[in-house]
Design a protein around this motif. Sequence first.
Motif, PDB file in Angstrom:
ATOM      1  N   ALA A   1       5.383   7.360  -0.214  1.00 22.09           N
ATOM      2  CA  ALA A   1       6.088   6.132   0.558  1.00 22.09           C
ATOM      3  C   ALA A   1       5.484   5.046   0.286  1.00 22.09           C
ATOM      4  N   PRO A   2       6.320   3.992  -0.160  1.00 22.26           N
ATOM      5  CA  PRO A   2       5.691   2.646  -0.618  1.00 22.26           C
ATOM      6  C   PRO A   2       5.087   1.818   0.669  1.00 22.26           C
ATOM      7  N   THR A   3       5.436   2.118   1.933  1.00 19.27           N
ATOM      8  CA  THR A   3       5.010   1.314   3.079  1.00 19.27           C
ATOM      9  C   THR A   3       4.795   2.133   4.082  1.00 19.27           C
ATOM     10  N   ALA A   4       3.937   1.830   5.160  1.00 21.64           N
ATOM     11  CA  ALA A   4       3.536   2.407   6.253  1.00 21.64           C
ATOM     12  C   ALA A   4       4.978   2.742   7.020  1.00 21.64           C
TER      13      ALA A   4
ATOM     14  N   MET B   1       0.870  -1.232   0.155  1.00 20.26           N
ATOM     15  CA  MET B   1      -0.179  -0.189   0.008  1.00 20.26           C
ATOM     16  C   MET B   1       1.057   1.376   0.209  1.00 20.26           C
ATOM     17  N   SER B   2       0.750   2.250  -0.639  1.00 21.43           N
ATOM     18  CA  SER B   2       1.668   3.631  -0.762  1.00 21.43           C
ATOM     19  C   SER B   2       0.835   4.520  -0.090  1.00 21.43           C
ATOM     20  N   TYR B   3       1.684   5.478   0.555  1.00 25.02           N
ATOM     21  CA  TYR B   3       1.051   6.514   1.508  1.00 25.02           C
ATOM     22  C   TYR B   3       1.592   7.869   0.974  1.00 25.02           C
ATOM     23  N   THR B   4       0.738   8.932   0.911  1.00 25.54           N
ATOM     24  CA  THR B   4       1.184  10.228   0.473  1.00 25.54           C
ATOM     25  C   THR B   4       1.247  11.107   1.791  1.00 25.54           C
ATOM     26  N   ILE B   5       2.241  11.886   1.914  1.00 28.24           N
ATOM     27  CA  ILE B   5       2.266  12.692   3.187  1.00 28.24           C
ATOM     28  C   ILE B   5       2.356  14.029   2.682  1.00 28.24           C
ATOM     29  N   GLY B   6       1.210  14.934   3.105  1.00 29.78           N
ATOM     30  CA  GLY B   6       1.323  16.296   2.481  1.00 29.78           C
ATOM     31  C   GLY B   6       2.040  17.285   3.543  1.00 29.78           C
ATOM     32  N   PHE B   7       2.924  18.296   3.293  1.00 31.63           N
ATOM     33  CA  PHE B   7       3.459  19.063   4.430  1.00 31.63           C
ATOM     34  C   PHE B   7       3.666  20.497   3.792  1.00 31.63           C
TER      35      PHE B   7
ATOM     36  N   ILE C   1      -1.861  12.675   5.812  1.00 31.18           N
ATOM     37  CA  ILE C   1      -1.258  11.429   5.361  1.00 31.18           C
ATOM     38  C   ILE C   1      -2.616  10.535   4.820  1.00 31.18           C
ATOM     39  N   ARG C   2      -2.283   9.993   3.443  1.00 32.66           N
ATOM     40  CA  ARG C   2      -3.371   9.355   2.868  1.00 32.66           C
ATOM     41  C   ARG C   2      -2.652   8.074   2.246  1.00 32.66           C
ATOM     42  N   SER C   3      -3.754   7.187   2.048  1.00 32.09           N
ATOM     43  CA  SER C   3      -3.405   6.078   1.193  1.00 32.09           C
ATOM     44  C   SER C   3      -4.613   5.814   0.378  1.00 32.09           C
ATOM     45  N   PRO C   4      -4.606   5.314  -0.672  1.00 27.39           N
ATOM     46  CA  PRO C   4      -5.692   4.918  -1.339  1.00 27.39           C
ATOM     47  C   PRO C   4      -6.830   3.859  -0.783  1.00 27.39           C
ATOM     48  N   GLN C   5      -6.079   2.723  -0.151  1.00 30.80           N
ATOM     49  CA  GLN C   5      -7.144   1.896   0.598  1.00 30.80           C
ATOM     50  C   GLN C   5      -7.739   2.452   1.725  1.00 30.80           C
ATOM     51  N   GLU C   6      -7.070   3.200   2.568  1.00 30.67           N
ATOM     52  CA  GLU C   6      -7.463   3.580   4.086  1.00 30.67           C
ATOM     53  C   GLU C   6      -8.182   5.040   3.777  1.00 30.67           C
ATOM     54  N   GLY C   7      -7.668   6.030   2.749  1.00 28.48           N
ATOM     55  CA  GLY C   7      -8.335   7.238   2.530  1.00 28.48           C
ATOM     56  C   GLY C   7      -7.159   8.101   3.649  1.00 28.48           C
ATOM     57  N   GLU C   8      -7.818   9.135   4.157  1.00 29.51           N
ATOM     58  CA  GLU C   8      -6.875  10.350   5.288  1.00 29.51           C
ATOM     59  C   GLU C   8      -6.781   9.649   6.458  1.00 29.51           C
ATOM     60  N   MET C   9      -5.590   9.832   7.287  1.00 29.03           N
ATOM     61  CA  MET C   9      -5.609   9.213   8.543  1.00 29.03           C
ATOM     62  C   MET C   9      -4.591  10.079   9.162  1.00 29.03           C
TER      63      MET C   9
END
Length: 74
Positions: A21-24, A1-7, A44-52
């Motif tokens: 980032a490709p992993t948690a 699962m990939s993750y996008t971090i906005g800052f 912090i977002r992932s396609p599977q989990e949404g925003e977290m």
Amino acid sequence: MSYTIGFVPKNQREGISATEAPTANQALAVIVALQERAEEIKFIRSPQEGEMGIEMLLLLAKEEAEEMPSKAVT
């Protein structure tokens, strides 16, 4: 699962930058590095989990680590 971090980069008043980032576990490492440089984490977002939040990412990183097979030391 990939993750996008906005800052928001330090000394920047407007606009949000993002990194992937490709992993948690790798996402956590990115967040720690950003926070050490006083960057403000916006999302912090992932396609599977949404925003977290960071707490959820910590839980996902723990689950991810448990799913990975332990490497035998030889």
